[in-house]
Write a protein that holds these residues in place. Structure first.
Motif, short mmCIF file in Angstrom:
data_model
loop_
_atom_site.label_atom_id
_atom_site.label_comp_id
_atom_site.label_asym_id
_atom_site.label_seq_id
_atom_site.Cartn_x
_atom_site.Cartn_y
_atom_site.Cartn_z
N ALA A 273 -33.96 -96.33 53.83
CA ALA A 273 -33.63 -96.87 55.14
C ALA A 273 -32.11 -96.84 55.30
CB ALA A 273 -34.14 -98.30 55.27
N PRO A 274 -31.60 -96.48 56.48
CA PRO A 274 -30.15 -96.39 56.65
C PRO A 274 -29.38 -97.64 56.26
CG PRO A 274 -31.26 -95.37 58.51
CD PRO A 274 -32.33 -96.03 57.67
N ILE B 176 -27.43 -89.20 54.99
CA ILE B 176 -27.59 -89.62 53.59
C ILE B 176 -28.94 -90.30 53.39
CG2 ILE B 176 -26.73 -91.20 51.83
CD1 ILE B 176 -23.91 -90.68 52.88
N ALA B 177 -29.33 -91.14 54.36
CA ALA B 177 -30.60 -91.87 54.25
C ALA B 177 -31.77 -90.90 54.16
CB ALA B 177 -30.77 -92.80 55.45
N ASP C 84 -35.91 -106.87 55.53
CA ASP C 84 -34.52 -107.28 55.35
C ASP C 84 -33.59 -106.28 56.04
OD1 ASP C 84 -32.40 -108.74 54.49
OD2 ASP C 84 -32.37 -107.95 52.45
N LYS C 85 -33.88 -105.98 57.29
CA LYS C 85 -33.11 -104.99 58.05
C LYS C 85 -31.86 -105.67 58.60
CE LYS C 85 -33.67 -101.65 61.85
NZ LYS C 85 -33.12 -100.49 61.16
N TYR D 76 -36.23 -97.05 59.42
CA TYR D 76 -35.42 -95.84 59.28
C TYR D 76 -34.69 -95.47 60.57
CZ TYR D 76 -37.40 -95.12 54.66
OH TYR D 76 -37.74 -95.27 53.34
N ASP D 77 -34.62 -96.41 61.52
CA ASP D 77 -33.87 -96.24 62.76
C ASP D 77 -34.39 -95.13 63.66
OD1 ASP D 77 -32.25 -98.37 62.23
OD2 ASP D 77 -30.49 -97.21 61.63
N ARG D 78 -35.65 -94.74 63.48
CA ARG D 78 -36.22 -93.74 64.39
C ARG D 78 -36.63 -94.38 65.71
NH1 ARG D 78 -38.34 -91.80 59.26
NH2 ARG D 78 -40.19 -93.13 59.50
#
Length: 607
Positions: free
Chosen positions: A549-550, A542-543, A300-301, A283-285
């Motif tokens: 996940a973004p 939005i995510a 699968d990022k 989630y890009d945190r």
């Protein structure tokens, strides 16, 4: 005899556009999809990021029934099912993280609700309850993901996978698709045998990932080298692979002290802690993860921009799979391998305790040779997976800082001739001994001293001949069979050197104290970076709203295309790659508003 379906490839292309937002298939995807649509067993070898999932997801959307996807990776199941649902595809998963009630609910719903893809672990698939359910419903196809796990010659062998041959015994008319990103020739043949596939169509895509830069540096100050690498890439997402759990923790703490947002991940952590780290990364945190190889399998990022190997990997398969986690969206990705002899020695200690000691030692030797190589690194990787490349890539550190080369045709012919004449006796050690005219007992007992090539290379040391033969392997002129006792064989490309005097350029061995040259070059990306950042902020919002996940909302590649073309209508937005019908409906207004607001702000700026 195949269970044939009357479904055209045009229908598959419509599904590709509707659900995934792509106008056309990537190379080889259409052929693989067509094979599965025909009902034929299919084996596909495609590089990480090459689009394997689409090859079974699209047929699942146009064929009647449920596609059963067998995967050993719980993280991948959740990730892909989440992404499919975000695209409007009814999908579900079944694994050990669910309660008994949740698993029962999934099984009850399959066949009633129009589930098109069911992800399931190999252990769960072969339970009586699941098999009974699957025998009651219509199955369109079975997709075996990470199929190299079935082979003892693969780098990630899993015994539970060997029971999957039961699929073909129980469902003989249902096509099976086996997919993997890392399998040499021996492993490929083992996959066919273990799964009992019937006259399968076999597709081998190019393993080349031209968007990835390949750099190897000798260790000088390991930590300082990592810090400098990250500082040149501010805000980018990356993974650092370490050999031990302790090193991940130590490196994480030191990077945090330098002000980086970083977390560690290894198998010794509590399940809850590992799950939290994985979620923070997805989630890009947290943009940077220090991990053992336990991390990243099945994630699968798409927006990972770089991968560092803090320590030497154990095999080229592991290395290739791990660097493949960068640049999955097709945008440039950077890779850095830090190499030192101390890592090799530590790896040998680990290998010595394994029941597969000889195999793992041979794979480690190839990994070490790659790190020390003075020929195009991309050619080495491609050659290892059986793909011969005539020209150097021009983008790895060796190509950018070329070493001294010479005409090695005669040396190559001597070695290849010895290999061809020795046949089943052609291990590397014996080939070198024959070339140097060794009189040791094994040579005379096997009659190898009677060969025409016996003693033709007595002027070179054993170490020099090893360096030559490793280059022949790297260049795809010879190959090594693990299954046959690590015997060397001459490839088609090698035969042209023997029979047609094709010229071979070799590299002189480097001086022991000389560090391999390195370089780091950035790739110009022609898009508006300010709009891209505004779109990233919109994607994050939005995510959070959709609890996704973004990168499952919109990939970096899609955001860059928007920031390149500035679409200002739903019609023009629909032409952007990666935006299908569902995403256009859900996110279209937000995207267009972000573009309009950005353009308005830009017009108000003083000139």
């Amino acid at each position: 005899m195949y269970l044939r379906h009357v479904v055209s490839l045009d229908k598959a292309r419509e599904a590709l556009k509707q659900y995934f937002g792509y106008d056309s298939f990537r190379p080889l995807q259409a052929e693989i999809v067509a094979s599965l649509l025909s009902g034929r067993d299919t084996v596909a070898l495609m590089p990480t990021g090459g689009g394997k999932s689409v090859c079974f997801q699209v047929p699942a959307l146009v064929l009647p029934g449920v596609c059963v996807v067998v995967s050993p990776l719980i993280a991948l199941m959740k990730d892909q099912v989440g992404g499919l649902r975000a695209n409007g595809v009814p999908a579900a998963y079944l694994n050990s993280t669910q309660t008994r009630e949740e698993q029962t609910a999934v099984l009850d719903s399959v066949g009633i609700i129009e589930t098109r893809l069911l992800y399931i672990s190999p252990e769960k698939l072969l339970t009586a309850e699941v098999l009974q359910t699957l025998q009651r419903i219509k199955i369109s196809l079975f997709a075996i993901d990470e199929a190299h796990c079935i082979s003892q010659w693969g780098h990630d062998f899993r015994p539970e996978y060997t029971r999957l041959r039961y699929i073909k015994q129980t469902f003989p008319l249902v096509p099976v698709g086996a997919f993997t990103a890392t399998a040499d020739k021996t492993t490929r043949q083992d996959i066919l045998r273990q799964l009992s596939l019937r006259d399968p169509a076999i597709f081998v895509a190019s393993f080349d990932r031209p968007n990835l830069s390949l750099t190897v540096k000798p260790v000088q100050d390991r930590f300082r080298q990592v810090v400098q690498f990250i500082q040149r890439r501010p805000g980018q997402v990356g993974i650092i692979y370490c050999m031990t759990r302790k090193s991940t923790e130590t490196l994480t703490a030191r990077l945090q002290q330098q002000g980086f947002s970083v977390a560690c991940y290894h198998a010794g952590m509590p399940d809850e802690a590992r799950a939290q780290v994985q979620d923070d990364f997805i989630y890009d945190r947290v943009p940077i993860i220090c991990a053992t190889l336990a991390f990243g399998m099945g994630i699968d990022k798409s927006n990972v921009r770089w991968v560092i190997h803090y320590h030497l990997p154990g095999s080229l398969e592991s290395y290739y799979q791990e660097i493949g986690r960068a640049g999955r969206d097709g945008l440039p990705g950077d890779t850095l391998l830090l190499y030192t002899l101390a890592d090799v020695l530590r790896r040998r200690e680990i290998v010595a305790e394994s029941p597969q000691r000889e195999l793992l030692e041979a794979k480690l030797q190839r990994m070490e040779a790659y790190a020390r190589a003075q020929v195009c690194r991309r050619r080495i990787l491609l050659g290892y997976f059986g793909e011969h490349r005539e020209v150097a890539c021009g983008r790895c550190d060796v190509c950018l800082n070329p070493p001294v080369r010479f005409d090695g045709t005669i040396l190559a012919q001597k070695a290849l001739s010895a290999i061809a004449r020795m046949r089943t006796h052609a291990t590397m050690a014996l080939v070198i001994d024959v070339l140097r005219g060794s009189s040791r007992k094994e040579i005379t007992e096997k009659g190898l001293d009677q060969l025409k090539t016996y003693g033709v290379g007595s002027d070179l040391s054993a170490a020099r001949w090893q360096y030559v033969i490793l280059q022949l392997l790297h260049l795809g002129l010879a190959e090594l069979s693990w299954e046959g006792g690590q015997v060397l064989t001459v490839t088609e490309a090698g035969r042209s050197v023997l029979l047609h005097d094709k010229k071979v350029e070799l590299v002189r061995p480097p001086e022991p104290a000389t560090a391999p040259p390195t370089t780091e070059k950035s790739v110009v990306r022609p898009y508006d970076t300010d709009l891209f950042e505004a779109l990233r902020r919109m994607r994050t919002r939005i995510a959070r709203e959709y609890e996704l996940a973004p990168y499952l909302v919109l990939s970096d590649a899609t955001l860059q295309e928007i920031a390149r073309w500035f679409p200002q209508s739903h019609a023009s937005l629909a032409d952007i790659s990666g935006i299908g019908v569902r995403k256009l409906e859900q996110y279209g207004d937000d995207i267009l508003l972000t573009v309009h607001e950005y353009l308005a702000r830009r017009e108000k700026r003083p000139s």
